[in-house]
Scaffold this motif. Structure first.
Motif, mmCIF file in Angstrom:
data_model
loop_
_atom_site.group_PDB
_atom_site.id
_atom_site.type_symbol
_atom_site.label_atom_id
_atom_site.label_comp_id
_atom_site.label_asym_id
_atom_site.label_seq_id
_atom_site.Cartn_x
_atom_site.Cartn_y
_atom_site.Cartn_z
ATOM 1 N N ASN A 36 -1.323 33.560 34.173
ATOM 2 C CA ASN A 36 -0.620 32.370 34.652
ATOM 3 C C ASN A 36 0.729 32.137 33.992
ATOM 4 N N TYR A 37 1.065 32.979 33.007
ATOM 5 C CA TYR A 37 2.352 32.781 32.352
ATOM 6 C C TYR A 37 3.085 34.108 32.102
ATOM 7 N N VAL A 38 2.552 34.940 31.224
ATOM 8 C CA VAL A 38 3.271 36.153 30.818
ATOM 9 C C VAL A 38 3.575 37.050 32.013
ATOM 10 N N PHE A 39 2.593 37.275 32.872
ATOM 11 C CA PHE A 39 2.813 38.168 34.011
ATOM 12 C C PHE A 39 3.823 37.605 35.003
ATOM 13 N N LYS A 40 4.101 36.313 34.933
ATOM 14 C CA LYS A 40 5.090 35.711 35.827
ATOM 15 C C LYS A 40 6.515 35.851 35.296
ATOM 16 N N ILE A 41 6.653 36.103 33.996
ATOM 17 C CA ILE A 41 8.001 36.179 33.427
ATOM 18 C C ILE A 41 8.348 37.549 32.848
ATOM 19 N N LEU A 127 13.450 40.750 24.905
ATOM 20 C CA LEU A 127 12.121 40.628 24.314
ATOM 21 C C LEU A 127 11.738 39.157 24.435
ATOM 22 N N ILE A 128 10.661 38.868 25.172
ATOM 23 C CA ILE A 128 10.302 37.464 25.400
ATOM 24 C C ILE A 128 8.992 37.056 24.747
ATOM 25 N N ALA A 129 8.158 38.032 24.353
ATOM 26 C CA ALA A 129 6.886 37.649 23.731
ATOM 27 C C ALA A 129 6.405 38.752 22.802
ATOM 28 N N MET A 139 3.981 34.808 20.122
ATOM 29 C CA MET A 139 5.275 34.155 19.941
ATOM 30 C C MET A 139 6.136 34.424 21.165
ATOM 31 N N PHE A 140 6.731 33.376 21.711
ATOM 32 C CA PHE A 140 7.623 33.479 22.856
ATOM 33 C C PHE A 140 9.041 33.192 22.375
#
Length: 178
Positions: A36-41, A127-129, A139-140
């Motif tokens: 619901n979050y990482v795969f979207k960004i 690098l976002i996470a 960490m984001f």
């Protein structure tokens, strides 16, 4: 544009006796944060200390044999040069299996084998996470307005586990000073 740094901690308690505390990330939380979050960004990912695909197969271990690992590029992540892989459907389904971080092998050389200390997620070149498995922390980094706003769409117990990194650092400093 404002950039946001957030961290995900399960059941974070900033007011404990000596330091902030948190729980391990559960399978359910892992799947929900990724889906619901990482795969979207994110569009790619990398493993710590993996410079080439062959690094995932030390001494004949073949856990990654059925992963479709399409190399996109090399990137710098947290002081490490890593091989980025496309975040395709196959890799998404494998990453949702939270236990991929530790494997049990029938081997005299390995009892438990960790493929990585950290897992990195990228959006383009950014690098976002960073997922640090032994710390149960995600960490984001440098999230843009839209990426930060997406956190607000998550279920309340998942959304509540995101904290501004500056708030966490302040709690650690305060606990050291008391």
């Amino acid at each position: 544009m404002t950039l946001y740094n957030k961290s995900f901690y399960s059941n974070l308690n900033l007011q404990t006796g000596s330091f902030p505390s948190w729980d391990s990330i559960s399978d359910e939380e892992w799947r929900k944060v990724l889906s619901n979050y990482v795969f979207k960004i994110a569009d790619s990912f990398a493993f710590s200390s993996v410079f080439k695909k062959a690094d995932l197969y030390p001494d004949g271990l073949n856990y990654f044999a059925d992963w479709v690992l399409d190399i996109t590029d090399l990137a710098e992540a947290d002081g490490d040069i890593v091989c980025k892989f496309q975040l395709n459907d196959n890799c998404r389904s494998k990453l949702l299996e939270y236990e991929f971080a530790v494997h049990h092998f029938e081997s005299k050389k390995f009892l438990n084998y960790y493929e990585f200390d950290c897992l990195y997620f990228f959006s383009g070149e950014r690098l976002i996470a960073i997922y640090i498995n032994h710390e149960s922390e995600i960490m984001f980094l440098d999230l843009n307005d839209d990426e930060a706003a997406l956190i607000e769409t998550l279920e309340p117990h998942i959304k509540g586990s995101f904290v501004d990194s500056s708030v966490f650092r302040a709690a650690v400093r305060a606990s050291r000073e008391s």
